[in-house]
Design an enzyme around this catalytic site. Structure first.
Site, PDB file in Angstrom:
ATOM      1  N   ASP A  38     120.830  62.573   0.700  1.00  9.51           N
ATOM      2  CA  ASP A  38     119.561  62.998   0.774  1.00  9.51           C
ATOM      3  C   ASP A  38     119.402  63.911  -0.575  1.00  9.51           C
ATOM      4  O   ASP A  38     120.211  64.729  -0.749  1.00  9.51           O
ATOM      5  CB  ASP A  38     119.123  63.586   2.152  1.00  9.51           C
ATOM      6  CG  ASP A  38     117.610  63.609   2.024  1.00  9.51           C
ATOM      7  OD1 ASP A  38     116.902  62.981   1.332  1.00  9.51           O
ATOM      8  OD2 ASP A  38     117.170  64.420   3.172  1.00  9.51           O
ATOM      9  N   ARG A  42     114.403  65.042  -5.052  1.00  3.24           N
ATOM     10  CA  ARG A  42     114.135  66.586  -5.302  1.00  3.24           C
ATOM     11  C   ARG A  42     115.005  67.005  -6.501  1.00  3.24           C
ATOM     12  O   ARG A  42     114.370  67.756  -7.281  1.00  3.24           O
ATOM     13  CB  ARG A  42     114.562  67.706  -4.121  1.00  3.24           C
ATOM     14  CG  ARG A  42     113.269  67.566  -3.061  1.00  3.24           C
ATOM     15  CD  ARG A  42     113.647  68.215  -1.786  1.00  3.24           C
ATOM     16  NE  ARG A  42     114.213  67.102  -1.062  1.00  3.24           N
ATOM     17  CZ  ARG A  42     114.747  67.214   0.090  1.00  3.24           C
ATOM     18  NH1 ARG A  42     114.722  68.339   0.927  1.00  3.24           N
ATOM     19  NH2 ARG A  42     115.104  66.093   0.910  1.00  3.24           N
ATOM     20  N   SER A  83     117.079  52.874   4.543  1.00  2.00           N
ATOM     21  CA  SER A  83     116.544  52.895   5.904  1.00  2.00           C
ATOM     22  C   SER A  83     115.407  51.745   6.070  1.00  2.00           C
ATOM     23  O   SER A  83     114.802  51.642   4.924  1.00  2.00           O
ATOM     24  CB  SER A  83     116.125  54.124   6.421  1.00  2.00           C
ATOM     25  OG  SER A  83     114.971  54.431   6.053  1.00  2.00           O
ATOM     26  N   GLU A  85     112.627  52.312   7.257  1.00  2.00           N
ATOM     27  CA  GLU A  85     111.692  53.010   6.830  1.00  2.00           C
ATOM     28  C   GLU A  85     111.344  53.376   5.518  1.00  2.00           C
ATOM     29  O   GLU A  85     109.985  53.491   5.008  1.00  2.00           O
ATOM     30  CB  GLU A  85     111.537  54.520   7.488  1.00  2.00           C
ATOM     31  CG  GLU A  85     111.526  54.599   9.132  1.00  2.00           C
ATOM     32  CD  GLU A  85     112.760  54.110   9.621  1.00  2.00           C
ATOM     33  OE1 GLU A  85     113.693  54.193   9.085  1.00  2.00           O
ATOM     34  OE2 GLU A  85     112.621  53.847  10.977  1.00  2.00           O
ATOM     35  N   ASN A  86     112.323  52.964   4.628  1.00  2.00           N
ATOM     36  CA  ASN A  86     112.048  53.440   3.161  1.00  2.00           C
ATOM     37  C   ASN A  86     111.429  52.299   2.494  1.00  2.00           C
ATOM     38  O   ASN A  86     110.882  52.477   1.185  1.00  2.00           O
ATOM     39  CB  ASN A  86     113.595  53.393   2.554  1.00  2.00           C
ATOM     40  CG  ASN A  86     114.397  54.593   2.754  1.00  2.00           C
ATOM     41  OD1 ASN A  86     115.443  54.576   2.676  1.00  2.00           O
ATOM     42  ND2 ASN A  86     113.626  55.741   3.218  1.00  2.00           N
ATOM     43  N   TRP A  87     111.056  51.169   3.287  1.00  2.00           N
ATOM     44  CA  TRP A  87     110.030  50.211   2.317  1.00  2.00           C
ATOM     45  C   TRP A  87     108.638  50.690   2.519  1.00  2.00           C
ATOM     46  O   TRP A  87     107.816  50.209   1.545  1.00  2.00           O
ATOM     47  CB  TRP A  87     110.079  49.238   3.585  1.00  2.00           C
ATOM     48  CG  TRP A  87     111.281  48.206   3.564  1.00  2.00           C
ATOM     49  CD1 TRP A  87     112.241  48.170   4.744  1.00  2.00           C
ATOM     50  CD2 TRP A  87     111.851  47.396   2.586  1.00  2.00           C
ATOM     51  NE1 TRP A  87     113.072  47.543   4.491  1.00  2.00           N
ATOM     52  CE2 TRP A  87     113.154  46.711   3.190  1.00  2.00           C
ATOM     53  CE3 TRP A  87     111.443  47.133   1.471  1.00  2.00           C
ATOM     54  CZ2 TRP A  87     113.954  45.898   2.491  1.00  2.00           C
ATOM     55  CZ3 TRP A  87     112.357  45.993   0.862  1.00  2.00           C
ATOM     56  CH2 TRP A  87     113.578  45.713   1.258  1.00  2.00           C
ATOM     57  N   ARG A 212     118.276  66.709  10.243  1.00  2.00           N
ATOM     58  CA  ARG A 212     117.924  65.639  11.391  1.00  2.00           C
ATOM     59  C   ARG A 212     118.671  64.335  11.118  1.00  2.00           C
ATOM     60  O   ARG A 212     119.317  64.195   9.876  1.00  2.00           O
ATOM     61  CB  ARG A 212     116.186  65.605  11.282  1.00  2.00           C
ATOM     62  CG  ARG A 212     115.865  64.958   9.948  1.00  2.00           C
ATOM     63  CD  ARG A 212     114.273  64.760   9.938  1.00  2.00           C
ATOM     64  NE  ARG A 212     113.722  64.440   8.794  1.00  2.00           N
ATOM     65  CZ  ARG A 212     113.334  65.325   7.724  1.00  2.00           C
ATOM     66  NH1 ARG A 212     113.339  66.551   8.060  1.00  2.00           N
ATOM     67  NH2 ARG A 212     113.012  64.904   6.564  1.00  2.00           N
ATOM     68  N   LEU A 213     118.698  63.560  12.090  1.00  2.00           N
ATOM     69  CA  LEU A 213     119.285  62.380  11.736  1.00  2.00           C
ATOM     70  C   LEU A 213     118.774  61.078  11.290  1.00  2.00           C
ATOM     71  O   LEU A 213     119.293  60.272  10.670  1.00  2.00           O
ATOM     72  CB  LEU A 213     119.821  61.830  13.259  1.00  2.00           C
ATOM     73  CG  LEU A 213     120.768  62.626  13.877  1.00  2.00           C
ATOM     74  CD1 LEU A 213     121.372  62.092  15.282  1.00  2.00           C
ATOM     75  CD2 LEU A 213     122.033  63.270  13.185  1.00  2.00           C
ATOM     76  N   SER A 214     117.289  61.203  11.325  1.00  2.00           N
ATOM     77  CA  SER A 214     116.565  60.154  10.485  1.00  2.00           C
ATOM     78  C   SER A 214     117.134  58.738  11.031  1.00  2.00           C
ATOM     79  O   SER A 214     116.867  58.030  10.014  1.00  2.00           O
ATOM     80  CB  SER A 214     116.725  60.410   9.228  1.00  2.00           C
ATOM     81  OG  SER A 214     116.138  61.679   8.657  1.00  2.00           O
ATOM     82  N   GLU A 225     130.746  65.696  14.901  1.00  2.00           N
ATOM     83  CA  GLU A 225     130.763  66.819  14.395  1.00  2.00           C
ATOM     84  C   GLU A 225     129.392  66.749  13.215  1.00  2.00           C
ATOM     85  O   GLU A 225     129.516  65.836  12.727  1.00  2.00           O
ATOM     86  CB  GLU A 225     131.658  67.465  13.759  1.00  2.00           C
ATOM     87  CG  GLU A 225     133.022  67.664  14.735  1.00  2.00           C
ATOM     88  CD  GLU A 225     132.693  68.812  15.786  1.00  2.00           C
ATOM     89  OE1 GLU A 225     131.830  69.877  15.455  1.00  2.00           O
ATOM     90  OE2 GLU A 225     132.863  68.562  17.124  1.00  2.00           O
TER      91      GLU A 225
END
Length: 264
Positions: A38, A42, A83, A85-87, A212-214, A225
């Site tokens: 990620d 940015r 992912s 969701e990336n669409w 977060r795990l997204s 871990e």
């Protein structure tokens, strides 16, 4: 004089890193490391560059981290590349992201073959563009007999969808009379996931400061871990990876047991 000083500093840094790598290799190495890569956007924004420049730089990081993971003796490295969701992202960005697997694999496939790395993928491959599917399948075919580290790309992957599909398969077995409801347990569900042939991750790393795990490997990460760093993925280098390994080796993994102080 300045060049000489810079070379000396670089040599010292490389020497210190080599010592840290040697120390880490004496300890417990996680069999499976999963990374949510990620911060590419940015990274680019901080430099007034288009987002695709960050993705391209992130591709170089994939090579660096693959190299050091292999050197450390990690058995499986899973990288969350795209992912389900990336669409929703802009088409220009999606088109660029879909070209990256081909660019990465065409450039570095000979090195992966030389290093005995096996390329695999989890996710819905059928929804990917033909050129992306072709690049991934070519790499998987070329490395299928390698028995070193597995480099596993999560492409068009979403954990909830993976779980839904697994449960549908199990439900069909029950419906067909091939399985009893009482036979359904943890191992049964695990065996119907895309990662059924892989060990569950021991360590999850997420870059960029997000915690977060997204929708990534929700079932498989039950006892992993977790390591979160504010470093953006294009800046995540060998030293960052070693630091994550050092942190992992300092933790006492209980897997839900009641051993040790402070356990609930």
């Amino acid at each position: 004089m300045l060049d000489k000083l810079m070379r000396k500093k670089t040599a010292m840094s490389e020497g210190l890193l080599s010592d840290r790598i040697a120390n880490v290799k004496r300890g417990q190495i996680p069999a499976h490391v999963a990374i949510i890569m990620d911060g590419n956007g940015r990274w680019a924004k901080q430099r007034n560059l288009p987002r695709i420049a960050g993705h391209h730089e992130g591709m170089k990081t994939v090579r660096k981290i693959t190299r050091i993971a292999n050197d450390l003796g990690i058995e499986v490295l899973t990288l969350y590349a795209f992912s389900t969701e990336n669409w929703k992202r802009p088409k220009l960005e999606i088109d660029f992201l879909m070209k990256l697997p081909g660019e990465f694999l065409s450039t570095y496939l000979p090195e992966l073959i030389e290093k005995n790395v096996k390329v695999e993928m989890i996710g819905n491959v059928e929804m990917l563009p033909e050129h992306t599917k072709k690049a991934i399948r070519k790499a998987m075919e070329a490395t299928k007999d390698n028995d070193g580290m597995t480099l596993n790309f999560a492409m068009n992957y979403g954990s909830r969808l993976e779980l839904v599909e697994a449960l549908k398969k199990i439900a069909t077995l029950v419906e067909d009379g091939l399985l009893q409801v009482d036979d359904i347990d943890d191992s049964m569900i695990s065996s119907h996931l895309m990662t059924a042939h892989l060990p569950e991750p021991d360590l999850l790393i997420r870059t960029s400061g997000e915690v977060r795990l997204s929708n990534f490997m929700l079932w498989q990460l039950a006892y992993a871990e977790l390591s979160f760093t504010s470093v953006l993925w294009p800046d995540f280098d060998e030293a960052c990876m070693i630091h994550a390994m050092e942190e992992f080796q300092l933790r006492h993994r209980r897997f839900g047991s009641v051993e040790g102080e402070g356990t609930i």
